[in-house]
Design an enzyme around this catalytic site. Sequence first.
Site, PDB file in Angstrom:
ATOM      1  N   THR A   1       0.823  -1.205   0.000  1.00 24.25           N
ATOM      2  CA  THR A   1       0.000   0.000   0.000  1.00 24.25           C
ATOM      3  C   THR A   1       0.857   1.254   0.000  1.00 24.25           C
ATOM      4  OG1 THR A   1      -1.780  -1.114   1.195  1.00 24.25           O
ATOM      5  CG2 THR A   1      -1.682   1.257   1.435  1.00 24.25           C
TER       6      THR A   1
ATOM      7  N   GLY B   1       0.384  -1.055   5.865  1.00 27.75           N
ATOM      8  CA  GLY B   1       0.333  -1.919   7.036  1.00 27.75           C
ATOM      9  C   GLY B   1      -0.713  -2.999   6.952  1.00 27.75           C
ATOM     10  N   GLY B   2      -1.344  -3.142   5.777  1.00 28.16           N
ATOM     11  CA  GLY B   2      -2.289  -4.237   5.600  1.00 28.16           C
ATOM     12  C   GLY B   2      -3.413  -4.226   6.625  1.00 28.16           C
TER      13      GLY B   2
END
Length: 497
Positions: A309, A390-391
């Site tokens: 991301t 950071g998922g």
Amino acid sequence: MATIAIAAPHPAGITAARQVAAEGGGVVDAALAAAAALTVAYPHQCSIGGDLVALVRDATSGTVRAVVSAGAAAAAADPDLLRARGPRMPAGGPHTVTVPGVVAGWAELARLGARLPLGRALAPAVALARGGVTVSKGLARAIRNRLDVVRADPGLSALLMDKRGEPLPVGAPLVQAALAATLDELSGDWRHFYTGPTAQRLVAGLRARGCPLDLADFAGHRAEDTEALSLTRDGVTWWAAPPPTQGPALLAVLGADGDRLTAARSAELRRDTLLGDPRSGAVDLDGLLLREHRESAALPSGPRPAGDTVAVTAVDDEGNAVTLIQSVFQSFGSGIAEPTTGVVLHNRGSAFSLDAAHPGVLRPGARPPHTLCPALATGSDRVVALGCQGGRAQAWILSQVGPELVDAPDPHALLARPRWVIGSRDLGRPLPTLVLEPGVPDAPNLADTAHRLGLAVAELTGLHDEAGHVQTARLRAGVVDAASDPRADGTAAVLRP
């Protein structure tokens, strides 16, 4: 003209934003230029073949809108076919590709507040793709970490391997002629991504790989412009995107009484059992926000979305603000780069459940549960935009820095402070685990709480990607500033007229 503060995880994003702001672009234009440049410089983390979620604040009205451009599964998606292969969605490959939402998301952001045509915001990215960008440490590391995937895909290997078949090293030029041509085409008409020549090339390439998406699926995609969720506490209003994003999980933690780790674990369990697509079925928002009791058991978390991301945050001195996140989910997404377009395709579909009773179950035309979690905070003389890589841990990461960012005198120092995250497979851990960077404040009490919650505890040896790459831009008492997380390759700047 307003002064704009902006942060991004790669310097190319700031350079593009500066160019567009110098031509009269505002905060939305600057954010779009940075976002487009990042799809060129960071193909392991974001692409026009991924999704986008953003929040936009209009200073005149004080309203905050959420743009959710998350793509849906194919109308021909076959859950039974995938169930026959195993209990979980595959981590990558053609069946994990959903319709990419980034380009439609850019167009919707432009509609909400751009001062320049969208093509102008894309121009720096076109030049960067055509002329080349040097391989960053983060990109080189991602190539090495997923070398088998890169070598297995003709598009990725042609892009990321040298003539000897070795991965591109740090500092090597990365020229993306096909992507430059695609971005140039979209500069004239972004709709071509969904209904024009670009869509035709993408669909042909995907279907040749076994993906069920077709031209009707692409043509049916729409970016959603909707009301943001909000929570007011201690004089500050927090804003997040609604489902299918995990925005409710962030608000649940920020609004909870008691210790933050316990609230985060509760919100995590609720998210994993309750989050789905409100377009495809009812979503229990009160349960997600921890407003009402729900029984929720731990479920196995999804694939490890390392390098998934990028976040871009921008605020001007009038109080206009943008926070956007765009993503391919796992590094290099599905592991497919369509060579005629230069587009890396995401694997957001891997987040679907194959459990028919789960609200996030794979259904034809449904959007998967989404990790992207941009946030805004507004208060007296305060506007804070923040977002992070950071998922699945994004909500817990932002909850540790957000409240203090409202008034922190040194945002850089705050972002450098050690953090904790919780997760399991998504963090490369076999069991649900509290992961601590060295020097986390109150670490002994956090560890005690983790054991009470049934979490394992692991300590890292230094600042780590697992704790996220936070980007923030702020307006405080008429003055703007911005900061980029030291865990990333990024930077921040104040762009003056």
